[in-house]
Design a protein around this motif. Structure first.
Motif, short mmCIF file in Angstrom:
data_model
loop_
_atom_site.label_atom_id
_atom_site.label_comp_id
_atom_site.label_asym_id
_atom_site.label_seq_id
_atom_site.Cartn_x
_atom_site.Cartn_y
_atom_site.Cartn_z
N LEU A 1 -30.22 -32.84 -41.19
CA LEU A 1 -30.86 -31.92 -40.25
C LEU A 1 -32.19 -31.38 -40.75
N GLY A 2 -32.62 -31.82 -41.92
CA GLY A 2 -33.82 -31.26 -42.52
C GLY A 2 -35.10 -31.51 -41.74
N GLY A 3 -35.16 -32.60 -40.97
CA GLY A 3 -36.38 -32.91 -40.23
C GLY A 3 -36.43 -32.35 -38.83
N VAL A 4 -35.36 -31.69 -38.38
CA VAL A 4 -35.29 -31.26 -36.98
C VAL A 4 -36.46 -30.36 -36.60
N GLU A 5 -36.76 -29.35 -37.42
CA GLU A 5 -37.81 -28.41 -37.06
C GLU A 5 -39.17 -29.10 -36.98
N ARG A 6 -39.46 -29.96 -37.93
CA ARG A 6 -40.75 -30.66 -37.91
C ARG A 6 -40.88 -31.55 -36.68
N ALA B 1 -36.40 -24.96 -23.52
CA ALA B 1 -34.96 -24.71 -23.52
C ALA B 1 -34.22 -25.82 -24.27
N ASP B 2 -34.72 -27.06 -24.16
CA ASP B 2 -34.11 -28.16 -24.89
C ASP B 2 -34.33 -28.01 -26.39
N ALA B 3 -35.54 -27.60 -26.76
CA ALA B 3 -35.82 -27.38 -28.19
C ALA B 3 -34.92 -26.27 -28.74
N ALA B 4 -34.76 -25.20 -27.98
CA ALA B 4 -33.91 -24.09 -28.43
C ALA B 4 -32.46 -24.54 -28.55
N PHE B 5 -32.02 -25.37 -27.61
CA PHE B 5 -30.65 -25.89 -27.65
C PHE B 5 -30.41 -26.70 -28.92
N LEU B 6 -31.37 -27.55 -29.30
CA LEU B 6 -31.21 -28.36 -30.51
C LEU B 6 -31.27 -27.50 -31.78
N ARG B 7 -32.12 -26.50 -31.78
CA ARG B 7 -32.16 -25.60 -32.94
C ARG B 7 -30.83 -24.87 -33.09
N GLU B 8 -30.25 -24.46 -31.97
CA GLU B 8 -28.95 -23.78 -32.03
C GLU B 8 -27.87 -24.72 -32.54
N ARG B 9 -27.89 -25.98 -32.09
CA ARG B 9 -26.92 -26.97 -32.58
C ARG B 9 -27.10 -27.20 -34.09
N ARG B 10 -28.36 -27.33 -34.50
CA ARG B 10 -28.63 -27.51 -35.93
C ARG B 10 -28.05 -26.37 -36.75
N ASP B 11 -28.30 -25.16 -36.29
CA ASP B 11 -27.86 -23.99 -37.05
C ASP B 11 -26.34 -23.84 -37.06
N SER B 12 -25.68 -24.39 -36.05
CA SER B 12 -24.21 -24.30 -36.03
C SER B 12 -23.57 -25.41 -36.85
N LEU C 1 -25.54 -34.27 -24.53
CA LEU C 1 -25.00 -33.29 -25.47
C LEU C 1 -24.63 -31.99 -24.75
N ARG C 2 -25.46 -31.57 -23.82
CA ARG C 2 -25.14 -30.36 -23.06
C ARG C 2 -23.84 -30.55 -22.27
N ASP C 3 -23.66 -31.76 -21.72
CA ASP C 3 -22.48 -32.04 -20.90
C ASP C 3 -21.24 -32.31 -21.74
N GLY C 4 -21.42 -32.45 -23.06
CA GLY C 4 -20.29 -32.74 -23.93
C GLY C 4 -19.70 -34.12 -23.70
N ASP C 5 -20.53 -35.06 -23.22
CA ASP C 5 -20.05 -36.42 -22.95
C ASP C 5 -20.36 -37.29 -24.16
N PRO C 6 -19.35 -37.75 -24.92
CA PRO C 6 -19.61 -38.47 -26.17
C PRO C 6 -19.90 -39.96 -25.98
N GLU C 7 -19.88 -40.45 -24.73
CA GLU C 7 -20.02 -41.89 -24.53
C GLU C 7 -21.20 -42.29 -23.66
N VAL C 8 -22.04 -41.32 -23.27
CA VAL C 8 -23.26 -41.69 -22.55
C VAL C 8 -24.10 -42.57 -23.45
N ARG C 9 -24.53 -43.72 -22.92
CA ARG C 9 -25.27 -44.69 -23.73
C ARG C 9 -26.66 -44.17 -24.06
N TRP C 10 -27.05 -44.30 -25.33
CA TRP C 10 -28.40 -44.00 -25.78
C TRP C 10 -29.13 -45.30 -26.05
#
Length: 285
Positions: A125-130, A142-153, A273-282
């Motif tokens: 997670l070290g590169g997330v902020e950069r 809002a998406d950036a804030a969501f990822l920062r919150e996930r990182r911190d948790s 990630l917001r929807d909590g769906d672990p199988e959506v294709r990336w």
């Protein structure tokens, strides 16, 4: 650093530049020339990493782990760029498969800590902020804030995990693309991400590839059979997977300002990630 600059560094190092073939261009420019592969680092800040990578190659050779071998024991610093020289591998006989990776990881996971140098922790997670800063206004705040919150948790939760395997040296980027299958069998390449941490880090990578990136489940099953354990059976798998997904989203974000496909892929990943769906294709972009 562009290709032309990297070739100038090659020439300044006394290595054949005109006939060298460019294999990759990123933090390092990688050239093949004759029986050698030469890596030219972006800047002098990569010198310590280059030194550690060469020490790793010697350590793996002593442990008889099939891996790339250094042709020179120390990096050169040429015009502010670290230059490392490697033995060129023979032509590949076929593409690497997940099952080729498994026995190499088992060998690495059996190793004790190296003597004479220290491996870093695997900081997912070290590169997330950069990466989010590089994305700037191209992404929804809002998406950036969501990822920062996930990182911190995820950071403290991951630090508190009880491993199934004994911690120690890991490859750090355990994918088939970092295995080369030559006439003598599979060989590990790309030693830059070697770390000392939970061995499960190396196994979660392919579990995520199966669920998110379209890896054939049969190929994943062949990998786990060859390794001897499926990390998905471990209660901490979801934590390491969640941390890796968070980092992967943020990594894509940095490309959003200049690449509309990257922005679309970033938004797809965050939504899943917001929807909590672990199988959506990336997808790559």
């Amino acid at each position: 650093m562009d290709e032309a600059r990297a070739r100038d560094v090659l020439a300044a190092a006394g290595l054949p530049a005109a006939d060298a073939t460019l294999l990759a261009l990123g933090e390092n420019a990688v050239f093949a020339t004759g029986g050698l592969v030469v890596k030219v680092g972006r800047d002098a800040e990569l010198l310590d990493r280059a030194e550690r990578e060469l020490a790793l190659a010697d350590w793996l050779a002593e442990a008889e782990v099939p891996a790339v071998r250094a042709a020179e024991p120390k990096p050169r610093l040429v015009d502010g760029h670290p230059v490392t020289v490697w033995h060129r591998l023979p032509d590949a006989v076929r593409p690497a498969e997940p099952k080729d990776l498994a026995p190499l990881l088992r060998r690495v996971h059996e190793l004790p800590e190296p003597q004479g140098f220290t491996l870093p922790r695997r900081d997912l997670l070290g590169g997330v902020e950069r990466w989010l800063r590089l994305a700037g206004d191209a992404i929804d705040p809002a998406d950036a804030a969501f990822l920062r919150e996930r990182r911190d948790s995820f950071a403290p939760t991951a630090a508190a995990l009880t491993p199934h395997l004994p911690p120690g040296p890991i490859h750090g980027d355990a994918l088939p693309r970092n295995v080369y299958v030559g006439p003598d069998g599979p060989v590990l390449v790309d030693l830059e991400t070697f770390s000392s941490d939970l061995r499960e880090h190396d196994l979660v990578v392919l579990a995520l590839s199966r669920d998110r990136y379209g890896l054939d489940p049969a190929a994943y099953d062949a990998f786990t059979a060859a390794y001897g354990w499926d990390v998905r059976e471990w209660e901490g798998c979801a934590v390491l997977r969640g941390a890796r997904e968070t980092a992967s989203c943020a990594w894509v974000a940095q490309h959003a300002p200049a690449n509309p496909k990257a922005l679309a892929e970033f938004e797809r990943r965050v939504a899943s990630l917001r929807d909590g769906d672990p199988e959506v294709r990336w997808y790559p972009f």
